[in-house]
Design a protein around this motif. Structure first.
Motif, PDB file in Angstrom:
ATOM      1  N   ALA A 283      -9.866  17.889  -2.161  1.00  0.00           N
ATOM      2  CA  ALA A 283      -8.888  18.216  -1.130  1.00  0.00           C
ATOM      3  C   ALA A 283      -7.695  17.267  -1.196  1.00  0.00           C
ATOM      4  O   ALA A 283      -7.764  16.174  -1.755  1.00  0.00           O
ATOM      5  N   VAL A 284      -6.599  17.722  -0.598  1.00  0.00           N
ATOM      6  CA  VAL A 284      -5.397  16.896  -0.559  1.00  0.00           C
ATOM      7  C   VAL A 284      -5.686  15.567   0.118  1.00  0.00           C
ATOM      8  O   VAL A 284      -5.171  14.517  -0.292  1.00  0.00           O
ATOM      9  N   GLY A 285      -6.523  15.594   1.151  1.00  0.00           N
ATOM     10  CA  GLY A 285      -6.838  14.371   1.870  1.00  0.00           C
ATOM     11  C   GLY A 285      -7.464  13.316   0.994  1.00  0.00           C
ATOM     12  O   GLY A 285      -7.184  12.114   1.151  1.00  0.00           O
ATOM     13  N   VAL A 286      -8.299  13.722   0.036  1.00  0.00           N
ATOM     14  CA  VAL A 286      -8.932  12.761  -0.858  1.00  0.00           C
ATOM     15  C   VAL A 286      -7.886  12.089  -1.730  1.00  0.00           C
ATOM     16  O   VAL A 286      -7.885  10.865  -1.910  1.00  0.00           O
ATOM     17  N   ARG A 287      -6.990  12.881  -2.297  1.00  0.00           N
ATOM     18  CA  ARG A 287      -5.951  12.296  -3.154  1.00  0.00           C
ATOM     19  C   ARG A 287      -5.063  11.343  -2.364  1.00  0.00           C
ATOM     20  O   ARG A 287      -4.644  10.300  -2.872  1.00  0.00           O
ATOM     21  N   ARG A 288      -4.768  11.696  -1.119  1.00  0.00           N
ATOM     22  CA  ARG A 288      -3.934  10.808  -0.304  1.00  0.00           C
ATOM     23  C   ARG A 288      -4.665   9.495  -0.001  1.00  0.00           C
ATOM     24  O   ARG A 288      -4.057   8.420   0.001  1.00  0.00           O
ATOM     25  N   LEU A 289      -5.974   9.584   0.278  1.00  0.00           N
ATOM     26  CA  LEU A 289      -6.743   8.375   0.559  1.00  0.00           C
ATOM     27  C   LEU A 289      -6.837   7.475  -0.667  1.00  0.00           C
ATOM     28  O   LEU A 289      -7.058   6.270  -0.535  1.00  0.00           O
ATOM     29  N   VAL A 290      -6.675   8.066  -1.848  1.00  0.00           N
ATOM     30  CA  VAL A 290      -6.749   7.279  -3.079  1.00  0.00           C
ATOM     31  C   VAL A 290      -5.376   6.722  -3.452  1.00  0.00           C
ATOM     32  O   VAL A 290      -5.206   5.507  -3.609  1.00  0.00           O
ATOM     33  N   PHE A 291      -4.385   7.607  -3.579  1.00  0.00           N
ATOM     34  CA  PHE A 291      -3.086   7.180  -4.102  1.00  0.00           C
ATOM     35  C   PHE A 291      -2.228   6.460  -3.064  1.00  0.00           C
ATOM     36  O   PHE A 291      -1.412   5.612  -3.417  1.00  0.00           O
TER      37      PHE A 291
ATOM     38  N   LEU B 125     -14.487  13.833   2.169  1.00  0.00           N
ATOM     39  CA  LEU B 125     -13.428  12.825   2.212  1.00  0.00           C
ATOM     40  C   LEU B 125     -14.005  11.419   2.091  1.00  0.00           C
ATOM     41  O   LEU B 125     -13.544  10.605   1.291  1.00  0.00           O
ATOM     42  N   LEU B 126     -15.024  11.134   2.883  1.00  0.00           N
ATOM     43  CA  LEU B 126     -15.620   9.795   2.871  1.00  0.00           C
ATOM     44  C   LEU B 126     -16.313   9.506   1.543  1.00  0.00           C
ATOM     45  O   LEU B 126     -16.212   8.396   1.007  1.00  0.00           O
ATOM     46  N   GLN B 127     -17.025  10.505   1.010  1.00  0.00           N
ATOM     47  CA  GLN B 127     -17.771  10.281  -0.221  1.00  0.00           C
ATOM     48  C   GLN B 127     -16.840  10.088  -1.413  1.00  0.00           C
ATOM     49  O   GLN B 127     -17.013   9.161  -2.208  1.00  0.00           O
ATOM     50  N   TRP B 128     -15.832  10.951  -1.541  1.00  0.00           N
ATOM     51  CA  TRP B 128     -14.928  10.825  -2.674  1.00  0.00           C
ATOM     52  C   TRP B 128     -14.056   9.581  -2.580  1.00  0.00           C
ATOM     53  O   TRP B 128     -13.740   8.949  -3.589  1.00  0.00           O
ATOM     54  N   GLU B 129     -13.667   9.233  -1.372  1.00  0.00           N
ATOM     55  CA  GLU B 129     -12.889   7.990  -1.214  1.00  0.00           C
ATOM     56  C   GLU B 129     -13.694   6.803  -1.711  1.00  0.00           C
ATOM     57  O   GLU B 129     -13.178   5.934  -2.424  1.00  0.00           O
ATOM     58  N   ALA B 130     -14.974   6.760  -1.342  1.00  0.00           N
ATOM     59  CA  ALA B 130     -15.826   5.650  -1.762  1.00  0.00           C
ATOM     60  C   ALA B 130     -16.014   5.626  -3.276  1.00  0.00           C
ATOM     61  O   ALA B 130     -15.954   4.564  -3.914  1.00  0.00           O
ATOM     62  N   ILE B 131     -16.228   6.804  -3.876  1.00  0.00           N
ATOM     63  CA  ILE B 131     -16.464   6.872  -5.319  1.00  0.00           C
ATOM     64  C   ILE B 131     -15.228   6.442  -6.106  1.00  0.00           C
ATOM     65  O   ILE B 131     -15.301   5.638  -7.038  1.00  0.00           O
TER      66      ILE B 131
END
Length: 613
Positions: free
Chosen positions: A92-100, A156-162
């Protein structure tokens, strides 16, 4: 000749104790459904500073530092190995935003919290702040399973952590490298910059060469299957050692890059490598955490004052929420989901392991306040794990972002048998999902209002679309025994083999068709293959649910319905338990039985609490 300490444990005894306590804590945490890091923290502190049974410096000696360094390198390699860019693009877009956006912003806010909250200098704050990007993938997973969050906030939480796991390590490595070259005597700014650049470039190139070379060798079958894991492990250590020789601690960057390259190489043996990293990570995370906890200096903890508490509160209540809310601006995610992610940021073993390692390295450079990094890491991890471990599920329920309160069942295969069972489970208010690769096989289920998924349960589409968190039990019941076995074998690590079932194989008694016992799931109760189960339903057998009482127990039910086939039972307010082969049932009031009943029994007088389809 064996080396023994003057007092205490021998090195062999010490290493064995670390292994037993580490793995034992993880197992006990699984049984108690709580974060393993809490038990490992308690175990390490008890045998170390409290009782003095184990002292790493005394009992293991100079090998302690190299052991921790290698273990951290393998843990970070594992983090890189989980970072598949294809999955990230599909996220999701939210995951990319939490990363970048979130990763650099989280680094910046963490540095400010450390400097102004804990009172650390800018050098220690920069290094420790980079590590604090990591939100604890080894802690997030069990918390998500326990809290049973909805799919999107859980993803979101899982992908952010990974993803942020290796990014946080890289940030710490880069910050430490800058501090290292700036604190090297006789080095001009130009020379320091060149040394740092060379170290980073060499580490990145070594990591890329190691990952690309290994992937190419595996794809071209230059390495036999039985040697792939040993070759991987040996090359990992070689890349780490060579890069570390060029620039101290740059080996961590090299092995992380190597893991990322392998993760995106589409290796046919990727599953075997993932199993290796899972097993290695459990052992190494356990060992490193016990070592660091046992080596904790209470005197250093005493140096922490109210500023340490202020630092923790700044991280939890200001830095983390600010990072998430700013990152997700314009993402169109509901505010409730943003709030849940913003106030959920547990830190884990990787944070403590890397923080302890860099804290010691900074002290060797003469940076005195680096002695506080280890204690601050312990305090932050302990507080966040306990906080989120007890509040995540209630907070998610308050926001309406949890899955079904009762764990459900996934039925693989669209047939009369599975449709009838699904209808009975739905009437018992048990969440159910039916899947089948053939769209037409699900026609009856769709007509009955049963949730369905047309496609392969093992596909990426299923992983992205289905709320797997709502289901705790799986039954493979298609007309293809090989597919049933494949699904059960592949999903057993995810659900636990005790929760994965498959119907009896058509030719299970034939020696030529028997598969190894290690493949497949638990044998589902009825001693009948698919063809016979389907025939029973066609003949008029129906699914019935009976509630037992003090007067009408299991023995009375069995006496009245000797021909009925018991499929499972549901404790009062609990999850369904499917019947294993030769399983015993303990009768109790309120227990509901689900059974397949013959046509002759359907016209008989039923107990008042009985219902069916």
């Amino acid at each position: 000749m064996a080396i023994e300490s003057a007092s205490g444990l021998s090195p062999v005894e010490a290493i064995a104790l670390v292994g037993v306590l580490g793995v034992g804590s993880q197992w006990l945490a699984w049984r108690l459904r709580m974060p393993a890091i809490v038990l490992m923290l308690v175990a390490g502190i008890i045998i170390g500073p409290v009782l003095g049974i184990f002292d790493p410096a005394r009992d293991i000696g100079p090998l302690t530092g190299p052991m921790i360094s290698i273990a951290v390198a393998i843990i970070l390699f594992e983090g890189g190995l989980t970072l598949n860019f294809h999955h990230l693009r599909d996220a999701a877009v939210g995951v990319r935003r939490l990363v970048f956006i979130g990763a650099p912003l989280g680094w910046f806010t963490s540095v400010l919290a450390l400097h102004y909250g804990a009172g650390l200098g800018w050098e220690s704050s920069a290094v420790f702040g980079g590590i604090m990007i990591v939100t604890g993938p080894t802690v997030i997973a069990p918390l998500l399973r326990t809290a049973r969050l909805s799919r999107r906030p859980a993803a979101l939480l899982q992908w952010e952590a990974i993803v942020n796991d290796p990014i946080g390590a890289l940030a710490a490595v880069l910050a430490f490298s800058v501090v290292l070259v700036l604190n090297t005597e006789g080095t001009t700014p130009t020379e320091a910059t060149m040394e740092l650049a060379i170290g980073v470039v060499v580490a990145s190139i070594l990591g890329w060469i190691g990952g690309y070379g290994l992937s190419r060798a595996f794809k071209r079958a230059w390495v036999p299957e039985y040697m792939k894991v040993p070759v991987l492990f040996t090359l990992l250590l070689a890349v780490f050692a060579i890069s570390d020789a060029v620039l101290h601690e740059s080996g961590l960057l090299a092995v992380t890059v190597m893991g990322v390259v392998i993760a995106n190489a589409n290796l046919p043996s990727y599953t075997e490598l993932l199993r290796f990293k899972e097993h290695a990570t459990i052992l190494l995370v356990s060992g490193v955490f016990i070592l660091l906890a046992a080596n904790l200096d209470f005197a250093a903890l005493k140096q922490l004052d109210l500023r340490a508490a202020g630092f923790v509160l700044l991280v939890v209540l200001v830095a983390r929420p600010l990072t998430v809310f700013v990152s997700l601006i314009g993402s169109k995610l509901p505010f409730k989901e943003q709030a849940l992610v913003a106030f959920t940021g547990p830190r884990g073993v990787v944070l403590i392991a890397v923080a302890g390692l860099f804290g010691e390295r900074l002290q060797e450079l003469g940076i005195e306040d680096a002695a506080l990094i280890g204690p601050l890491a312990f305090v932050l991890v302990a507080f966040t794990v306990v906080l989120h471990g007890f509040t995540l599920a209630p907070f998610a329920r308050f926001l309406g972002l949890t899955g079904a309160s009762t764990p459900g069942v996934i039925l693989i295969g669209g047939s009369r048998f599975t449709t009838g069972m699904a209808e009975a489970l739905q009437k018992a208010e048990i969440p159910v999902l039916m899947t089948d690769p053939n769209f037409g096989h699900l026609r009856r289920a769709r007509s009955a209002g049963i949730p369905t998924f047309s496609g392969d349960i093992l596909s990426e589409a299923a992983e992205n679309r289905l709320e797997f968190i709502n289901y705790a039990t799986l039954v493979a019941a298609t007309d293809n025994d090989a597919y049933n076995t494949l699904v059960a074998t592949d999903l057993s690590p995810e659900y636990g083999r005790e929760n994965v079932f498959q119907i009896m194989r058509e030719k299970a008694d034939s020696a030529r068709h028997q598969l190894p016992r290690t493949l497949g799931g638990q044998r589902f109760g009825p001693e009948k293959p698919f063809r016979e189960l389907e025939a029973l339903v066609i003949e008029g057998w129906t699914f019935r649910i009976t509630r037992l009482t003090d007067e009408f127990g299991f023995t009375q039910w069995r006496d009245e319905h000797p021909e009925s086939i018991l499929l499972g039972w549901m404790p009062e307010g609990g999850a369904i338990k499917l019947v294993r082969h030769n399983a015993d049932i303990k009768s109790s009031a309120g227990l509901r039985l689900i059974a397949l009943r013959p046509p002759s029994a359907n016209g008989s007088t039923q107990p008042p609490a009985e219902a069916g389809t």
